[in-house]
Design a protein around this motif. Structure first.
Motif, short mmCIF file in Angstrom:
data_model
loop_
_atom_site.label_atom_id
_atom_site.label_comp_id
_atom_site.label_asym_id
_atom_site.label_seq_id
_atom_site.Cartn_x
_atom_site.Cartn_y
_atom_site.Cartn_z
N ASP A 1 0.70 -1.10 0.08
CA ASP A 1 0.02 -0.22 0.02
C ASP A 1 0.89 1.17 -0.01
O ASP A 1 1.72 1.56 1.02
N ALA B 1 0.23 4.21 0.46
CA ALA B 1 -0.10 5.16 1.51
C ALA B 1 0.62 4.91 2.64
O ALA B 1 1.13 5.75 3.52
N THR B 2 0.58 3.73 2.99
CA THR B 2 1.29 3.31 4.30
C THR B 2 2.51 2.56 4.34
O THR B 2 3.25 2.32 5.42
N SER B 3 2.89 2.11 3.19
CA SER B 3 4.03 1.08 2.91
C SER B 3 3.88 -0.25 3.52
O SER B 3 5.02 -0.98 3.98
N GLN B 4 2.84 -0.56 3.86
CA GLN B 4 2.47 -1.88 4.56
C GLN B 4 2.41 -2.93 3.29
O GLN B 4 1.61 -2.55 2.59
N ILE C 1 0.36 -5.43 2.22
CA ILE C 1 -1.09 -5.80 2.42
C ILE C 1 -1.56 -7.13 1.66
O ILE C 1 -2.73 -7.79 2.28
N ARG D 1 3.79 7.59 -6.28
CA ARG D 1 3.25 7.96 -5.11
C ARG D 1 2.47 9.52 -5.46
O ARG D 1 1.34 9.79 -5.08
N ASN E 1 7.47 -3.47 6.92
CA ASN E 1 7.32 -2.18 6.40
C ASN E 1 8.48 -1.88 5.43
O ASN E 1 9.51 -1.86 5.83
#
Ligand code: C2E
Ligand code: MG
Ligand code: MG
Ligand code: MG
Length: 281
Positions: free
Chosen positions: A49, A51-54, A56, A250, A280
């Motif tokens: 993601d 936006a969050t660098s996670q 998913i 981004r 992350n």
């Protein structure tokens, strides 16, 4: 030359071509055996993601460790599987294994459960029972439909359009999401995009590769991201290898990404660690 030499259909074959044919037949029977013996493997590439660098979720990518030829690239055996019809049992195996794995990771972690993307060949759409097969796998594995994404290429929209539209509607009715893979390389029209129940556009790596290098590709990528937004679709950039590409995507507002910059496709144990440790990337 076949006529001149009075030979049959095969007389114009060069010996090297005969070798090629024998080779191909051998590969075909090896693939059948690998499928039957459970020798195929899945690797998993994280989806991030932006936006969050996670991480998913993952895309499942099939691998064939051949006993004598080493690891065979899917681009070298998926076409054989498609031509022989083996893609149907192979595709079912991939879906089952990917869902089973996603359910296992969801049970092992306490964060949000992973999404799983699976590639579906246009040849699998020829089968009227595709949605029944998917339903069966979801039931057998306990995978919630809303965590599954099926990826198809634009050719699914462009060939056998009416029949495939019905198939896609049946799949959508199960509650899963549908993505167009390698978007921008095929010939799908904007009208088709609106008509088909597609949730996600995966921007082909060839555009991402030249981001910031070739102005036209940068403009096209930006256009695809905007197109996705205006049609209410998610956008996933494929093949991010460098920070500059990540930053540009981004900036454009692309939602998700995959690529070597984050992680190559990795075996299940390694992917599981990435996911469960909440990497992350
Ligand atoms: P795809 O679905 O577009 O998958 C992305 C391909 O790009 C994968 O190649 C992946 O390893 C590679 N890739 C990802 N990030 C990067 C990057 O940053 N740089 C570069 N250079 N490459 C990157 P892979 O695993 O060799 O798969 C190739 C194609 O084979 C897939 O393209 C898909 O069309 C097909 N395929 C793979 N697994 C399956 C499957 O289970 N079923 C079907 N029907 N097709 C599959
Ligand atoms: Mg894919
Ligand atoms: Mg792709
Ligand atoms: Mg691709």
């Amino acid at each position: 030359h076949a006529k001149a030499t009075g030979g049959g259909v095969f007389s114009s074959y060069h010996p090297r071509m005969r070798e090629g044919l024998a080779d191909r037949l051998e590969l075909e029977s090896d693939l059948r055996a690998a499928l039957e013996n459970g020798d195929l493997r899945l690797h998993y590439q994280p989806t991030v993601d932006l936006a969050t660098s996670q991480v998913i979720g993952f895309e499942a990518l099939v691998r064939w460790p051949h006993p004598t030829r080493g690891m065979i690239n899917p681009l070298d055996f998926i076409p054989i599987a498609e031509a022989t019809g083996m893609i149907v049992p192979l595709g079912r195996w991939v879906l089952h294994e990917a869902c089973r794995q996603a359910v296992a990771w969801a049970a092992a972690g306490d964060g949000p459960p992973p999404k799983m993307s699976v590639n579906v060949s246009v040849r699998q759409f020829d089968r009227a029972d595709l949605s029944e097969m998917v339903t069966q796998v979801l039931t057998d594995t306990g995978m919630p439909a809303d965590r599954l994404c099926l990826e198809m290429t634009e050719s699914v929209l462009m060939t056998d359009t009416e029949a495939n539209l019905e198939q896609l509607l049946r799949l959508k009715a199960l509650g899963l999401t549908l993505a167009i893979d390698d978007f921008g390389t095929g010939y799908s029209s904007l009208a088709y995009l609106r008509r088909f129940p597609v949730d996600t556009l995966k921007i082909d790596r060839s555009f991402v590769e030249r981001l910031g290098v070739i102005a036209d590709d940068t403009a096209l990528t930006d256009t695809i991201v905007r197109l996705g937004k205006s049609l209410g679709m998610a956008t996933v950039a494929e093949g991010i290898e460098e920070f500059g590409q990540l930053a540009a995507l981004r900036e454009m507002g692309c939602g998700f990404a995959q690529g070597y910059y984050f992680s190559r496709p990795v075996p299940a144990d390694e992917a599981g660690r990435l996911f469960l440790e909440g990497a992350n990337v």
